[in-house]
Write an enzyme that holds these catalytic residues in place. Structure first.
Site, mmCIF file in Angstrom:
data_model
loop_
_atom_site.group_PDB
_atom_site.id
_atom_site.type_symbol
_atom_site.label_atom_id
_atom_site.label_comp_id
_atom_site.label_asym_id
_atom_site.label_seq_id
_atom_site.Cartn_x
_atom_site.Cartn_y
_atom_site.Cartn_z
ATOM 1 N N VAL A 94 -11.214 -36.498 -15.318
ATOM 2 C CA VAL A 94 -12.171 -37.464 -14.776
ATOM 3 C C VAL A 94 -13.320 -36.688 -14.150
ATOM 4 O O VAL A 94 -13.113 -35.772 -13.350
ATOM 5 C CB VAL A 94 -11.505 -38.398 -13.740
ATOM 6 C CG1 VAL A 94 -12.554 -39.306 -13.099
ATOM 7 C CG2 VAL A 94 -10.421 -39.242 -14.411
ATOM 8 N N GLY A 111 -14.554 -33.259 -10.033
ATOM 9 C CA GLY A 111 -13.768 -33.581 -11.220
ATOM 10 C C GLY A 111 -12.303 -33.297 -10.949
ATOM 11 O O GLY A 111 -11.951 -32.664 -9.945
ATOM 12 N N LYS A 112 -11.461 -33.791 -11.792
ATOM 13 C CA LYS A 112 -10.036 -33.451 -11.704
ATOM 14 C C LYS A 112 -9.416 -33.677 -13.071
ATOM 15 O O LYS A 112 -9.844 -34.563 -13.808
ATOM 16 C CB LYS A 112 -9.320 -34.347 -10.668
ATOM 17 C CG LYS A 112 -8.047 -33.734 -10.144
ATOM 18 C CD LYS A 112 -8.383 -32.642 -9.146
ATOM 19 C CE LYS A 112 -7.173 -32.041 -8.502
ATOM 20 N NZ LYS A 112 -7.565 -31.182 -7.378
ATOM 21 N N GLY A 113 -8.389 -32.881 -13.369
ATOM 22 C CA GLY A 113 -7.689 -33.044 -14.629
ATOM 23 C C GLY A 113 -6.197 -33.013 -14.387
ATOM 24 O O GLY A 113 -5.737 -32.584 -13.323
#
Ligand code: NAD
Length: 420
Positions: free
Chosen positions: A63, A108-110
């Site tokens: 995201v 962001g992050k994954g």
């Protein structure tokens, strides 16, 4: 999509915090909507061959909350509980963290829904490489730069660097941070988050007029963040009373010998069975008297249910989202706990990640001393900014940190205007 995201309790918590701050800042509806919702939500399937020859399909997410102030920056998490809503919440918090620290990034992050503890190194490598390939259209040093988080580490970042670099045909160290030093990682990155937690906790002790040497601390989590928070606190002379990990806690009212613990952990990869302390339940440990309580593992561990029973003077939030809004209401009403909110307390990691990216872009390496000195300068400045803003406005440290950050993002959006 709004409703789908809000069904996730972690996203609902991030959204509730955002709404409170947006009300405080009197944000107009258009800027409020543009700040709150993520720019891009990406979900991919990640098929890999398991060691027994089976093909197994995993789901991976990324995201990108927004790109208004630069590329998105944020970790990659491997954990069974990962889902799109959780990743979106973590991306939103990263956004505010980068803005609070005035780093030229969005958040962001994954994550990949998997249990890395049950996977071999070969399986983890195949998973990481395939996820990176699936993400190639969406990442790049000027677009999205990943880093380690729960369940991932510098080895993971090495595989990502290799996969991306092989794809473009030359080494691109700035594609991720938290890499091994030999691939142009930064000195000081591994310990940066935990070091920052300890540094800010000592700053809070100073602010409260309490001595750092001889103060007591309890730390939940003994992974990257928790272990380095423990080691740095101990190096300041803080007595570590209790530490927990996924298998439970250990407790020694006389203070844990962290050198001996490190040796035990290196051998057994768990705190359990450490001869220099007694066993204690993880939940019970959080409620023991101490000067500094540092949750450095999971989100939502301080809740409306246990917040009234905390007996710490300082809550140093090494983890992301460890305190629920219900708990915040209890803590605000008690008014006897000095909270160092997550987006400030664990910002050491992304700050040194930023230093690593700058070094990579310049093809120039800084010394560990340079890195730690610059880190402490930025953390100290943000700590003073947050505590000063909270005092002047009569609000909590969390609200102050998020207000400074969200205003920074809102101003950048207003300055860029709305395309087309
Ligand atoms: P990690 O995977 O290295 O370690 C996680 C630790 O939590 C392990 O010791 C694990 O045993 C422990 N744990 C898991 N379940 C637990 C439970 N029920 N009770 C007690 N301990 C438990 O992860 P990490 O990188 O240290 O990240 C921890 C937290 O810090 C996460 O919220 C992460 O998002 C946040 N964070 C990490 C970084 C970073 O640089 N690594 C930066 C900012 C924030």
């Amino acid at each position: 999509m709004r409703e789908d995201l809000l069904k996730n309790p972690v996203f609902a918590m991030a959204a509730e915090q955002f709404d409170q701050v947006a009300d405080f800042l009197n944000l107009t509806d258009d800027i409020r909507e543009r700040c709150k919702w993520p720019k891009r939500l990406i979900t991919v399937t990640v098929p890999i061959k398991r060691d027994d020859g089976r093909t197994e399909m995993f789901f991976g997410h990324r995201v990108q909350h927004h790109l208004t102030r630069g590329p998105v920056k944020g970790g990659l998490r491997y954990h069974p509980a990962v889902d799109l809503g959780e990743v979106a919440a973590l991306a939103m918090w990263m956004n505010w963290k980068c803005a609070l620290m005035d780093l030229p990034y969005g958040g962001g992050k994954g994550g990949i829904t998997c249990d890395p503890r049950t996977m071999s190194e070969g399986e983890l490598e195949r998973l990481t490489r395939r996820y990176t390939m699936e993400m190639i259209p969406f990442i790049g040093p000027e677009v999205d730069v990943m880093a380690p988080d729960m369940g991932t580490n510098e080895k993971t970042m090495g595989w990502m660097t290799d996969t991306y670099s092989t794809h473009v045909g030359h080494l691109v160290p700035s594609i991720v941070t938290g890499k091994p030093l030999t691939l142009q990682g930064s000195a000081g990155r591994t310990q940066a988050t935990g070091h920052g937690v300890a540094f800010l906790a000592s700053g809070a002790l100073n602010k409260l007029g309490m001595a750092v040497e001889g103060a007591t601390a309890v730390v939940q989590g003994f992974g990257n963040v928790g272990s380095h928070a423990v080691f740095t606190l101990a190096s300041y002379g803080v007595k570590i009373l209790g530490i927990s990990d996924v298998n439970g806690g250990i407790w020694n009212p006389g203070g844990i010998d962290v050198k001996a613990l490190r040796a035990h952990y290196d051998e057994h990869r768990t705190l359990s069975g450490f001869a220099g302390a007694d066993a204690i339940g993880g939940a019970e440990m959080l409620e023991q008297p101490c000067d500094v309580l540092a949750p450095c593992a999971l989100d939502r561990v301080i809740t409306g249910e246990n917040a009234a029973r905390l007996k710490c003077r300082i809550l140093a939030e090494g983890a992301n989202g460890p305190t629920t809004p219900d708990a915040d209401r209890v803590i605000d009403a008690r008014n006897d706990i000095f909270v160092i909110p997550d987006i400030l307390c664990n910002a050491g990691g992304v700050t040194v990640s930023y230093f690593e990216w700058v070094q990579n872009l310049q093809r120039f390496q800084w010394t560990e001393r340079e890195v730690i000195t610059k880190l402490e300068t930025l953390l100290h400045a943000s700590f003073e900014k947050v505590t000063g803003f909270a005092r002047r406005n009569g609000i909590s440290h969390r609200m102050a940190a998020q207000a400074i950050a969200i205003k920074t993002v809102a101003d950048a959006k207003a300055a860029r205007g709305l395309f087309p």
